[in-house]
Motif scaffolding. Sequence first.
Motif, PDB file in Angstrom:
ATOM      1  N   ILE A 215       0.836  -1.208   0.000  1.00 21.90           N
ATOM      2  CA  ILE A 215       0.000   0.000   0.000  1.00 21.90           C
ATOM      3  C   ILE A 215       0.867   1.252   0.000  1.00 21.90           C
ATOM      4  CG2 ILE A 215      -1.679   1.333   1.326  1.00 21.90           C
ATOM      5  CD1 ILE A 215      -2.804  -1.096  -0.180  1.00 21.90           C
ATOM      6  N   LYS A 216       1.968   1.232   0.712  1.00 18.51           N
ATOM      7  CA  LYS A 216       2.885   2.373   0.701  1.00 18.51           C
ATOM      8  C   LYS A 216       3.408   2.619  -0.711  1.00 18.51           C
ATOM      9  CE  LYS A 216       7.125   4.169   2.826  1.00 18.51           C
ATOM     10  NZ  LYS A 216       8.238   3.884   3.779  1.00 18.51           N
ATOM     11  N   ASN A 219       0.586   4.063  -2.855  1.00 15.71           N
ATOM     12  CA  ASN A 219       0.323   5.468  -2.508  1.00 15.71           C
ATOM     13  C   ASN A 219       1.364   6.431  -3.071  1.00 15.71           C
ATOM     14  OD1 ASN A 219      -2.004   4.834  -1.105  1.00 15.71           O
ATOM     15  ND2 ASN A 219      -1.005   4.747   0.895  1.00 15.71           N
ATOM     16  N   SER A 220       2.490   5.899  -3.529  1.00 15.94           N
ATOM     17  CA  SER A 220       3.556   6.756  -4.057  1.00 15.94           C
ATOM     18  C   SER A 220       3.387   7.041  -5.548  1.00 15.94           C
ATOM     19  CB  SER A 220       4.921   6.098  -3.823  1.00 15.94           C
ATOM     20  OG  SER A 220       5.114   4.968  -4.675  1.00 15.94           O
ATOM     21  N   THR A 264      -7.738  -1.163  -4.181  1.00 10.82           N
ATOM     22  CA  THR A 264      -7.319   0.234  -4.076  1.00 10.82           C
ATOM     23  C   THR A 264      -7.968   1.101  -5.154  1.00 10.82           C
ATOM     24  OG1 THR A 264      -5.365  -0.003  -5.523  1.00 10.82           O
ATOM     25  CG2 THR A 264      -5.071  -0.480  -3.159  1.00 10.82           C
ATOM     26  N   LYS A 266      -6.821   1.604  -8.083  1.00  3.39           N
ATOM     27  CA  LYS A 266      -5.790   2.278  -8.873  1.00  3.39           C
ATOM     28  C   LYS A 266      -5.274   1.442 -10.048  1.00  3.39           C
ATOM     29  CE  LYS A 266      -3.657   5.700  -5.835  1.00  3.39           C
ATOM     30  NZ  LYS A 266      -2.342   6.208  -5.360  1.00  3.39           N
TER      31      LYS A 266
END
Length: 298
Positions: A215-216, A219-220, A264, A266
């Motif tokens: 997830i990190k 998120n980038s 997510t 995305k």
Amino acid sequence: MKGRYDSNEIEDQRLWQLINKKNLNKTKSFGFLGFKCDEGVKRNLGRLGTFEGPNAIRTAMASMPIHSLDLEIKDYGDVEVVSTNLEECQNVYSGVVTRIINDGIIPIGLGGGHSIAYGTYTGIKNSDKYKNKKIGIINFDAHLDMRPYDQYPTSGTSFKQIGDCEEDYRYMIIGYQKIGNTIRLLNTCKELGGEIISAEDVEFNSMKEINNKIIKFINSVDYIYVTLCMDVFDIADAMGVSAPSAVGLNKAKGIKLFENILDTGKVVAVDFAEVNPELDIDNRTGRLVAYIINKIID
């Protein structure tokens, strides 16, 4: 595409009955596109047969029951150029991916060798919607596929080719196997800023810890392209591949991680690589791909 027939009633419909039919109530649109090329595998000294991968996947998923009434699926057929012209195959494939995305549809690539990845990524970046966006790559794979391509590209060079063209390269591999990668490949990945989650990490570390790392990463970036090389899974689950893993990624845990990535919102493209029906038994590898595709569309 043909499969089991129960009736034409909506409650009985299966995937093959839905393909290329208009749905005025659609909220989700997906497009299948085959990459019928194993020249990259041949150049990489792998076992041939992935040319028929798209057909094996379609056969495996044709009879899947459909539970979503807001779904529209198109099949764009296969990209098949001269079998020895990998670069042309990638260029043509990339162009169709761009067209699919510009039509507001999420492409699902059916491979074929993992050279499909270069075609998918360039297709995303050439689209109107994503050309100026930061696209992260999540590669489910036992191999980094970052070999040098001074002589020519192969099925093992896509992610170095992409990395050499991107100033801010965002790449993560899930299912990495130390036994399948040289020191040079590992160093190349580190130099390009790649992040590694090994098959052992997934097996022995907490899923919460693994998910947090993924997830990190997500998120980038603005969006995510997910590519699955089926040799990431154990040979008992995916024997129909060019380079099978004796002890691969745990199937249940790997698919759960994939589902979490989908959640997510995305993910803009997914593809599957190295499906080789000539080396399979009862199309097990194709069936595993079909199971994962069902997670995407349903």
